[in-house]
Design an enzyme around this catalytic site. Structure first.
Site, short mmCIF file in Angstrom:
data_model
loop_
_atom_site.label_atom_id
_atom_site.label_comp_id
_atom_site.label_asym_id
_atom_site.label_seq_id
_atom_site.Cartn_x
_atom_site.Cartn_y
_atom_site.Cartn_z
N LEU A 170 22.58 -26.01 -2.70
CA LEU A 170 21.57 -26.65 -2.09
C LEU A 170 21.39 -24.35 -2.16
O LEU A 170 20.89 -23.86 -1.06
CB LEU A 170 21.67 -26.51 -1.05
CG LEU A 170 20.47 -26.50 0.03
CD1 LEU A 170 19.46 -28.01 -0.59
CD2 LEU A 170 20.33 -26.75 1.56
N GLU A 173 15.04 -30.55 -0.02
CA GLU A 173 15.60 -31.97 -1.08
C GLU A 173 16.19 -32.70 -0.65
O GLU A 173 17.86 -32.00 -0.44
CB GLU A 173 16.31 -30.98 -2.40
CG GLU A 173 15.05 -29.90 -2.67
CD GLU A 173 16.12 -29.76 -4.13
OE1 GLU A 173 16.47 -30.22 -4.97
OE2 GLU A 173 14.68 -28.51 -4.59
N ARG A 233 19.87 -21.17 -8.25
CA ARG A 233 20.57 -20.39 -9.63
C ARG A 233 20.08 -20.48 -10.55
O ARG A 233 20.18 -20.04 -11.31
CB ARG A 233 22.24 -22.19 -9.70
CG ARG A 233 22.98 -21.59 -8.38
CD ARG A 233 23.76 -22.57 -8.86
NE ARG A 233 23.94 -24.06 -9.36
CZ ARG A 233 22.72 -24.75 -8.72
NH1 ARG A 233 22.48 -24.62 -6.86
NH2 ARG A 233 23.13 -25.97 -9.26
N SER A 243 22.73 -39.45 -10.26
CA SER A 243 21.60 -39.29 -10.11
C SER A 243 20.93 -38.55 -11.69
O SER A 243 20.35 -38.26 -11.83
CB SER A 243 20.43 -39.58 -8.51
OG SER A 243 21.34 -37.90 -8.60
N GLU A 303 1.28 -1.35 -0.33
CA GLU A 303 -0.10 0.26 -0.10
C GLU A 303 0.49 1.38 -0.19
O GLU A 303 0.67 2.02 -0.35
CB GLU A 303 -0.78 -0.10 1.15
CG GLU A 303 -1.65 -1.23 1.59
CD GLU A 303 -1.40 -2.78 2.03
OE1 GLU A 303 -2.44 -2.80 2.94
OE2 GLU A 303 -0.41 -2.71 1.70
N CYS A 310 -0.02 -0.28 7.14
CA CYS A 310 -0.89 0.37 6.27
C CYS A 310 -2.56 0.95 6.15
O CYS A 310 -2.52 2.14 5.46
CB CYS A 310 -1.27 -0.74 5.29
SG CYS A 310 1.00 -1.54 5.23
N THR A 333 14.92 -42.63 -7.89
CA THR A 333 15.67 -41.42 -7.48
C THR A 333 17.51 -41.30 -7.89
O THR A 333 17.58 -40.25 -8.20
CB THR A 333 15.48 -41.45 -6.33
OG1 THR A 333 16.51 -41.45 -5.57
CG2 THR A 333 13.84 -40.55 -5.56
N ALA A 334 18.02 -42.11 -8.44
CA ALA A 334 18.86 -42.61 -8.63
C ALA A 334 19.91 -44.27 -8.96
O ALA A 334 18.78 -44.74 -8.46
CB ALA A 334 20.09 -41.87 -7.41
#
Length: 366
Positions: free
Chosen positions: A204, A294, A207, A168, A47, A82, A161-162
């Site tokens: 981690l 993750e 990027r 992976s 605002e 506000c 997952t791998a």
């Protein structure tokens, strides 16, 4: 209101732990006089940004209408209320998409606007739903006191997952990886386990998409096995380790790299383990709205088994890997009615992959 919502989306990755809010001020004939979205914590809210924009354009906002995605705040935190700024500016009407669940606001902002003679109008339910979806972590934390926990995994069609040897990179497409970083950007904290640190040596961080700031990064590492040379330390930004019983030497080595160390041994005195519920509680108090996990199958399984995961973000690649590492190491069940059940919330094609968003059946984001 659609423009205000678009502005609020531009605040993703910027406002933590404050909600993402947009505001548009219009004249009686519909001309935009000023607009803006919430800035980083401690700076101006939506605002005030819209009022400043109107002033910079040379517009008088007396009698104007302000469209704001979230109820104007009514308390003096790091910035003044506000609702008082809108009253002082002399706007004639405020259209609000959603009420603020913060106990310090929770209707008080709207009451003060009405008391000042300003007309307050609610938006349609669709607008309210959009605001709550964009700010689900904030709404959840305000209502439950706990961060919204999202578990992200990338897996093959057979749930791997791998490979067995740990390889992976990469199961999913570049498009899916960029999309995953967009979800990282909206989080207040990125959490992983020491197993992932040792296996993948991740940074981690965010990027692959632009971001105004890096989230807090957190590692569950009971004995502080993370080497001081890990790539985690290459990223500028806060880093915290949750530990149980590290040696003084390991503690000193990690502290020398500038990381925070928080001891949270398991409840009941269990040796060598970190109390995951205490980890979530500590991050919630910091405060963190959305916690993005993750990690590897062990930490994933422990979080799911402890009923700490509200949402699963799963990227499925159209491939079969056969023997390999699963997405969550869960204890064996004796009956199907003991399964951890989730409901499909969204299914979206991303590159060659399928993105699934699932929510715990007992989890309520609003």
């Amino acid at each position: 209101m659609a423009r205000a919502q678009a502005l609020s989306e531009a605040a993703v990755g910027l406002t933590e732990p404050n909600p993402r809010v947009g505001c548009v001020i219009t004249s009686e004939d519909g001309r935009v006089l000023g607009e803006g979205h919430t800035q980083p914590a401690g700076q101006a809210h939506a605002e005030v940004m819209a009022l400043r924009d109107a002033a910079a354009r040379g517009h008088d906002v007396r009698g104007a209408t302000a469209y704001v995605t979230l109820e104007p705040c009514a308390h003096h935190g790091r910035t003044p209320p506000c609702c008082d700024a809108l009253v002082a500016a002399g706007v004639g009407k405020v259209v609000v998409a959603a009420g603020d669940p913060n106990p310090l606001v929770n209707g008080q902002g709207l009451s003060r606007l009405r008391a000042a003679g300003i007309t307050v109008v609610d938006s349609p339910a669709e607008a309210t739903a959009a605001v709550e979806a964009l700010n689900l972590g904030f709404f959840h934390r305000m209502r439950t006191g706990r961060s919204w926990v999202r578990l992200k995994v990338a897996a093959s069609l057979d749930g791997r997952t791998a490979l067995e040897n740990g390889v992976s990179q990469w199961i999913t497409s570049p498009e899916a990886r960029r999309d995953g970083h967009a979800w990282r950007r909206r989080a207040g904290t990125l959490l992983t386990g020491v197993g992932t640190v040792l296996a993948d040596d991740p940074r981690l961080d965010v990027r692959l998409v632009d971001t105004p700031r890096q989230p807090l990064r957190a590692v569950v590492d009971a004995r502080l096995d993370t080497p001081p040379s890990a790539r985690l330390f290459e990223v500028d930004g806060p880093l915290v380790f949750y530990v149980a019983d590290p040696t003084p030497e390991r503690r000193a080595a990690i502290a020398d790299r500038g990381a925070e160390i928080v001891a949270l041994p398991s409840a009941g005195g269990a040796s060598g383990r970190v109390d995951l519920a205490a980890v979530i509680a500590d991050l919630s108090r910091r405060p963190i709205n959305e916690l993005h996990v993750e990690a590897g199958p062990r930490l994933n399984g422990s979080l799911i088994a402890a009923d700490l995961v509200d949402e699963c973000l799963v990227y499925l690649a159209p491939m079969l890997l056969g023997q390999g590492r699963g997405l969550a190491a869960l204890p064996p069940l004796q009956a199907l009615d003991g399964a951890w059940r989730y409901a499909f919330h969204d299914q979206t094609r991303v590159g060659d992959d399928l993105r699934l968003l699932l929510r715990r059946r007992t989890a309520t984001p609003t």
